[in-house]
Design a protein around this motif. Structure first.
Motif, PDB file in Angstrom:
ATOM      1  N   LEU A  56       1.005  -1.295   0.078  1.00 29.21           N
ATOM      2  CA  LEU A  56       0.268   0.082  -0.061  1.00 29.21           C
ATOM      3  C   LEU A  56       0.919   1.340   0.164  1.00 29.21           C
ATOM      4  O   LEU A  56       1.541   1.691   0.933  1.00 29.21           O
ATOM      5  CB  LEU A  56      -1.060   0.003   1.235  1.00 29.21           C
ATOM      6  N   PRO A  57       1.025   1.810  -0.973  1.00 27.25           N
ATOM      7  CA  PRO A  57       1.671   3.185  -1.090  1.00 27.25           C
ATOM      8  C   PRO A  57       1.119   4.171  -0.360  1.00 27.25           C
ATOM      9  O   PRO A  57      -0.107   4.586  -0.492  1.00 27.25           O
ATOM     10  CB  PRO A  57       1.896   3.529  -2.583  1.00 27.25           C
ATOM     11  N   LYS A  58       1.909   5.163   0.379  1.00 19.79           N
ATOM     12  CA  LYS A  58       1.221   6.058   1.256  1.00 19.79           C
ATOM     13  C   LYS A  58       0.660   7.234   0.335  1.00 19.79           C
ATOM     14  O   LYS A  58      -0.363   7.961   0.728  1.00 19.79           O
ATOM     15  CB  LYS A  58       2.542   6.973   2.063  1.00 19.79           C
ATOM     16  N   ALA A  59       1.315   7.673  -1.008  1.00 20.54           N
ATOM     17  CA  ALA A  59       0.450   8.202  -1.972  1.00 20.54           C
ATOM     18  C   ALA A  59      -0.900   7.929  -2.155  1.00 20.54           C
ATOM     19  O   ALA A  59      -1.846   9.007  -2.364  1.00 20.54           O
ATOM     20  CB  ALA A  59       1.140   8.502  -3.114  1.00 20.54           C
ATOM     21  N   VAL A  83      -7.014   9.451  -1.340  1.00 19.01           N
ATOM     22  CA  VAL A  83      -8.291   8.913  -0.584  1.00 19.01           C
ATOM     23  C   VAL A  83      -8.759   9.971   0.174  1.00 19.01           C
ATOM     24  O   VAL A  83      -9.619  10.382   0.583  1.00 19.01           O
ATOM     25  CB  VAL A  83      -7.918   7.553  -0.163  1.00 19.01           C
ATOM     26  N   LEU A  84      -7.537  10.361   1.268  1.00 17.35           N
ATOM     27  CA  LEU A  84      -8.039  11.406   2.190  1.00 17.35           C
ATOM     28  C   LEU A  84      -8.604  12.595   1.676  1.00 17.35           C
ATOM     29  O   LEU A  84      -9.462  13.466   2.050  1.00 17.35           O
ATOM     30  CB  LEU A  84      -6.941  11.550   2.993  1.00 17.35           C
ATOM     31  N   GLU A  85      -7.772  13.260   0.507  1.00 18.70           N
ATOM     32  CA  GLU A  85      -8.275  14.281  -0.146  1.00 18.70           C
ATOM     33  C   GLU A  85      -9.641  14.116  -0.833  1.00 18.70           C
ATOM     34  O   GLU A  85     -10.521  15.146  -0.797  1.00 18.70           O
ATOM     35  CB  GLU A  85      -7.511  14.522  -1.340  1.00 18.70           C
ATOM     36  N   GLY A  86     -10.153  12.959  -1.360  1.00 17.37           N
ATOM     37  CA  GLY A  86     -11.218  12.474  -1.894  1.00 17.37           C
ATOM     38  C   GLY A  86     -12.344  12.738  -0.872  1.00 17.37           C
ATOM     39  O   GLY A  86     -13.528  13.149  -0.725  1.00 17.37           O
ATOM     40  N   VAL A  87     -12.025  12.090   0.437  1.00 20.56           N
ATOM     41  CA  VAL A  87     -12.879  12.117   1.749  1.00 20.56           C
ATOM     42  C   VAL A  87     -13.114  13.636   2.161  1.00 20.56           C
ATOM     43  O   VAL A  87     -14.495  13.936   2.414  1.00 20.56           O
ATOM     44  CB  VAL A  87     -12.463  11.701   3.136  1.00 20.56           C
ATOM     45  N   ALA A  88     -12.017  14.372   2.124  1.00 25.29           N
ATOM     46  CA  ALA A  88     -12.360  15.946   2.459  1.00 25.29           C
ATOM     47  C   ALA A  88     -13.401  16.706   1.579  1.00 25.29           C
ATOM     48  O   ALA A  88     -14.199  17.337   2.000  1.00 25.29           O
ATOM     49  CB  ALA A  88     -11.197  16.537   2.440  1.00 25.29           C
ATOM     50  N   THR A  89     -13.349  16.209   0.199  1.00 26.18           N
ATOM     51  CA  THR A  89     -14.247  17.093  -0.621  1.00 26.18           C
ATOM     52  C   THR A  89     -15.576  16.400  -0.710  1.00 26.18           C
ATOM     53  O   THR A  89     -16.383  17.188  -1.086  1.00 26.18           O
ATOM     54  CB  THR A  89     -13.560  17.075  -2.246  1.00 26.18           C
ATOM     55  N   HIS A  90     -15.690  14.939  -0.756  1.00 28.21           N
ATOM     56  CA  HIS A  90     -17.020  14.326  -1.124  1.00 28.21           C
ATOM     57  C   HIS A  90     -17.523  13.538   0.179  1.00 28.21           C
ATOM     58  O   HIS A  90     -18.446  12.880  -0.128  1.00 28.21           O
ATOM     59  CB  HIS A  90     -16.695  13.265  -2.237  1.00 28.21           C
ATOM     60  N   GLY A  91     -16.672  13.411   1.103  1.00 32.65           N
ATOM     61  CA  GLY A  91     -17.321  12.478   2.296  1.00 32.65           C
ATOM     62  C   GLY A  91     -16.920  11.085   2.201  1.00 32.65           C
ATOM     63  O   GLY A  91     -17.065  10.415   3.083  1.00 32.65           O
ATOM     64  N   ALA A  92     -16.707  10.600   1.144  1.00 30.94           N
ATOM     65  CA  ALA A  92     -16.488   9.083   0.650  1.00 30.94           C
ATOM     66  C   ALA A  92     -15.615   8.990  -0.411  1.00 30.94           C
ATOM     67  O   ALA A  92     -15.908   9.557  -1.331  1.00 30.94           O
ATOM     68  CB  ALA A  92     -17.855   8.454   0.518  1.00 30.94           C
ATOM     69  N   LEU A 121      -7.114   7.780  -7.810  1.00 29.21           N
ATOM     70  CA  LEU A 121      -6.177   6.977  -8.412  1.00 29.21           C
ATOM     71  C   LEU A 121      -5.471   5.812  -7.550  1.00 29.21           C
ATOM     72  O   LEU A 121      -4.853   6.171  -6.602  1.00 29.21           O
ATOM     73  CB  LEU A 121      -4.951   7.771  -9.210  1.00 29.21           C
ATOM     74  N   GLY A 122      -5.672   4.657  -7.869  1.00 30.96           N
ATOM     75  CA  GLY A 122      -5.096   3.632  -7.027  1.00 30.96           C
ATOM     76  C   GLY A 122      -3.805   3.192  -7.484  1.00 30.96           C
ATOM     77  O   GLY A 122      -3.048   3.994  -8.100  1.00 30.96           O
ATOM     78  N   ASP A 123      -3.604   1.881  -7.270  1.00 23.09           N
ATOM     79  CA  ASP A 123      -2.044   1.418  -7.869  1.00 23.09           C
ATOM     80  C   ASP A 123      -2.024   0.040  -8.241  1.00 23.09           C
ATOM     81  O   ASP A 123      -2.572  -0.831  -7.418  1.00 23.09           O
ATOM     82  CB  ASP A 123      -1.171   1.517  -6.665  1.00 23.09           C
ATOM     83  N   GLU A 124      -1.152  -0.212  -9.122  1.00 20.62           N
ATOM     84  CA  GLU A 124      -1.152  -1.640  -9.678  1.00 20.62           C
ATOM     85  C   GLU A 124      -0.425  -2.750  -8.676  1.00 20.62           C
ATOM     86  O   GLU A 124      -0.739  -3.618  -8.432  1.00 20.62           O
ATOM     87  CB  GLU A 124       0.029  -1.675 -10.783  1.00 20.62           C
ATOM     88  N   ARG A 125       0.440  -2.056  -7.802  1.00 24.82           N
ATOM     89  CA  ARG A 125       0.975  -2.964  -6.878  1.00 24.82           C
ATOM     90  C   ARG A 125      -0.170  -3.105  -5.608  1.00 24.82           C
ATOM     91  O   ARG A 125       0.196  -4.021  -4.530  1.00 24.82           O
ATOM     92  CB  ARG A 125       2.149  -1.967  -6.192  1.00 24.82           C
TER      93      ARG A 125
END
Ligand code: C5P
Length: 214
Positions: free
Chosen positions: A96-99, A104-113, A187-191
């Motif tokens: 799980l890359p920290k980026a 995801v945290l940015e997405g929660v801040a703007t959309h709630g989920a 954006l997720g990650d292949e890894r």
């Protein structure tokens, strides 16, 4: 305050090697790898484990009992969580890359989920009777990963509704989306692939050393 909640109470039936989250890759369990990814980001980390492993000690995480399904394991985690934001991450995704967590945290801040999501590389078709039925426009298709992040009150309500209506889901963002509420796709990650079957295990075993060097 941010709570990282890690469902890790699966039996690993499809892999057939026992409790999957507790298997080691290059000297560290899948679960330890997920816990470590949240250090410095989450204010508390809680893991759901099978009954047989509840006394297992973790330096950076609390333990709660898992349920018979992933959904009930997440419910137990939610009840134990204190954060106004919760991040749910499957222990079955050890790299799980920290980026990704930050996105995801940015997405929660703007959309709630919000959820990690990956565009698809393959051509995608709908099948019927083992024949090519129709083509999907892959530009608009995403494979959903974890972590997924939520305002805790939103997710508690979504789980409550799902329980009342006896709806089963394989992830948490789906429980929000079914209520017509927005879910940001980050954006997720292949890894971040999920270790489910023997082929995934072979890949994870080979990749762990590369990840640990990086
Ligand atoms: O079974 P699956 O691979 O979809 O599980 C996803 C995650 O949910 C895994 O990390 C697994 O340990 C967890 N899980 C759980 N409780 C269950 C079943 C699965 O915490 N009863």
């Amino acid at each position: 305050m941010i709570s990282a909640l890690i469902p890790a109470a699966g039996s690993g039936e499809r892999l057939g090697m026992g409790a999957k989250a507790l298997l080691e890759l290059n000297g560290r369990t899948l679960l330890e790898r997920s816990i470590d990814a949240f250090l410095g980001i989450a204010d508390e980390i809680i893991v759901a484990l099978p009954e047989a492993h509840l006394t297992m000690p973790f330096k950076h995480a609390r333990v709660v009992a898992g349920g018979t399904t992933r959904q009930t394991s997440v419910q137990n985690l939610l009840e134990a969580a204190q954060g106004d934001v919760v991040l749910i991450h499957d222990a079955a995704r050890p790299f799980l890359p920290k980026a990704v967590i930050q996105r995801v945290l940015e997405g929660v801040a703007t959309h709630g989920a919000a959820t990690a999501a990956l565009p698809m590389a393959d051509t995608l078709v709908v099948e019927a009777n083992e024949q090519w039925q129709s083509l999907l426009d892959r530009v608009h298709i995403r494979a959903i990963q974890t972590p997924q992040g939520f305002r805790r009150d939103l997710l508690l309500n979504a789980h409550h509704q799902a329980q009342l209506e006896q709806v089963a889901a394989t992830d948490d963002a789906g429980l929000i989306a079914r209520l017509g509420l927005p879910v940001a796709l980050c954006l997720g990650d292949e890894r971040l692939f999920k270790v489910t079957r023997a082929g995934d295990w072979a890949l994870a075993t080979a990749f762990a050393a590369v990840w640990d060097e990086g």
